[in-house]
Design an enzyme around this catalytic site. Structure first.
Site, short mmCIF file in Angstrom:
data_model
loop_
_atom_site.label_atom_id
_atom_site.label_comp_id
_atom_site.label_asym_id
_atom_site.label_seq_id
_atom_site.Cartn_x
_atom_site.Cartn_y
_atom_site.Cartn_z
N VAL A 62 0.85 -1.19 0.00
CA VAL A 62 0.00 0.00 0.00
C VAL A 62 0.89 1.24 0.00
CG1 VAL A 62 -1.69 1.32 1.36
CG2 VAL A 62 -1.91 -1.17 1.19
N GLY A 107 4.51 4.09 2.84
CA GLY A 107 4.06 2.84 2.23
C GLY A 107 4.23 1.71 3.23
N LYS A 108 3.67 0.58 2.93
CA LYS A 108 3.89 -0.60 3.78
C LYS A 108 3.47 -1.83 3.00
CE LYS A 108 5.23 -1.39 8.11
NZ LYS A 108 6.12 -0.57 8.95
N GLY A 109 4.03 -2.97 3.40
CA GLY A 109 3.66 -4.22 2.74
C GLY A 109 3.56 -5.33 3.75
N ASP A 148 10.37 -5.24 8.68
CA ASP A 148 9.37 -5.01 9.73
C ASP A 148 9.25 -6.34 10.47
OD1 ASP A 148 7.38 -2.86 10.72
OD2 ASP A 148 6.10 -4.60 10.52
#
Ligand code: NAD
Length: 418
Positions: A62, A107-109, A148
């Site tokens: 995202v 952003g992040k996944g 992460d």
């Protein structure tokens, strides 16, 4: 850590946004643009498992907002990860980069999987195929992943290699948190914890707490938590309790953190560490102490336990550990909160330094990395305190107001394309 009042983390992020937007009296035409992610990619992809079977996994990337620069944020491998969690984490990344003033968006996944039950070979296959699935939206100028929960420098090396193979040349700047040998930065592995501890030291100074005589409790004993516990220990604080996903341990005389790290590396958990007593994961948050560092997952401080928290300072190394309702309770109980987007911004700050070194083909000394990090963390802490005092709002609202105003200014200046 299961609780009945657990909020959807994206709802939590939106609630906190609304509070800050109202406090800033933000232009109504900007609100939805800042609230919702610009781009969301969902992928379902196959991985060959070691037993010969093929398993299909679901993953997300995202990009919340890229007005101030390319999207930046980690990738999480966890069985419970889902689109709303990733949306929330991407949103918090936008505010985090803005609060410390680095030129990135958020952003992040995540991939829904249980890395603890997978072989190294399976994890490599999963990482490589996921990278290839999201390669249509990532890139050094577009969106730069990082580690992460349950991903690490090895995971970043696989991402970097996969992306580079498809390009036909080496692209180290596509991810940060890489091993040093392939363009990682000195100080990156410790950066999240180091940044948290810099802000905790500032908070202690502000509240007149002598760090050397303080007590610390840390929830979560991974990259952020174990290293933060070590730094607090180095500063002379007595780290009396720590926990991980399997349980929690206490020793009122202080735990020998380097030995706990060694013990966890051998046994897989902090539980059973010689000379400690076992307590529950709920109890660990409610202990009498000066400093509490939540460094595991979201939603652990809720209205159910907020009144039982006795720490004087909370430094949120984790993202989203406190629900908005719990925040109000902690604030009215006089607990000094260093909110996640400030307290754990050290990780993305040194990721930015790593990316800058990569794009310039330079290497900085560790002392330079740490000094630059300290100056950004201390300045950002004081910027947030200033807003909190001037506007008479709590630290989370102050941090969100600072960040959201900066992003709003960028969005407004850029206007609407076409
Ligand atoms: P990690 O995988 O290295 O460690 C996570 C730790 O949390 C492990 O020790 C695990 O056992 C523990 N844990 C999991 N469930 C738990 C539970 N129910 N109770 C207690 N402990 C539990 O992950 P990390 O990188 O240290 O990330 C931890 C938090 O810090 C996350 O919220 C992450 O988003 C945040 N964070 C990490 C970075 C970074 O650079 N690594 C940067 C900013 C924020």
């Amino acid at each position: 850590m299961v609780n009945t009042t657990a909020l959807n983390p994206h709802e939590m992020a939106l609630k906190n946004f609304d509070k800050a937007a109202n406090a800033l009296d933000l232009d109504i035409n900007l609100r939805d643009r800042l609230k919702y992610p610009e781009r969301e990619l969902i992928v379902h992809f196959p991985v060959k498992m070691s037993d010969g079977s093929v398993k299909v996994f679901t993953g997300f990337r995202v990009q919340h907002n890229t007005a101030r620069g390319p999207a930046k944020g980690g990738i999480r491998f966890h069985p419970d990860t889902n689109l709303d969690e990733v949306r929330a984490l991407a949103t918090w990344m936008t505010w985090k980069c803005a609060v410390v003033g680095i030129p990135y968006g958020g952003g992040k996944g995540g991939v829904c999987c249980n890395p603890k039950t997978m072989t190294l070979h399976e994890l490599e296959g999963l990482t490589r195929r996921f990278t290839s699935e999201i390669s249509i939206i990532i890139g050094p100028e577009k969106d730069i992943p990082a580690p992460d929960v349950y991903t690490n420098p090895q995971t970043m090396a696989w991402i970097m290699d996969t992306y580079s193979m498809t390009k036909g040349y080496c692209v180290p700047s596509v991810v940060t948190g890489k091993p040093l040998e392939i363009g990682g930065s000195l100080g990156r592995n410790e950066a999240t914890a180091r940044g948290t501890v810099y802000t905790v030291e500032e908070a202690c100074r502000k509240l007149g707490i002598n760090v050397e005589k303080s007590t610390t409790v840390v929830q979560g004993f991974g990259n952020a938590g174990a290293i933060a516990a070590g730094f607090m220990n180095d500063l002379g604080s007595k780290v009396i309790a720590v926990s991980d996903s399997r349980g929690a341990i206490i020793n009122q005389n202080g735990l020998d953190i380097p030995k706990v790290v060694e013990f966890k590396a051998k046994t897989g958990s902090v539980v059973g560490f010689p000379g400690s007593d076992e307590i529950t994961n709920d109890q660990v948050l409610e202990l009498e102490c000066d400093i509490l560092i939540p460094a595991a997952l979201e939603n652990v401080i809720t209205p159910e336990n907020a009144n039982k928290i006795k720490a004087k300072i909370i430094g949120e190394a984790a993202n989203g550990p406190t629900t908005p309702e719990a925040d109000e309770i902690l604030h009215s109980n006089g607990i000094f909160m260093i909110p996640d987007i400030l307290a754990n911004a050290g990780g993305v700050t040194v990721s930015y330094f790593e990316w800058v070194q990569n794009v310039q083909h330079l290497f900085w000394k560790e002392i330079d990395v740490n000094e630059k990090l300290k100056s950004i963390m201390v300045k950002s802490f004081n910027d947030v305190v200033k807003i909190s005092e001037e506007k008479n709002v709590n630290m989370r609202l102050a941090a969100n107001m600072l960040a959201i105003q900066r992003v709003a200014n960028a969005v407004k200046l850029r206007g609407i394309y076409p």
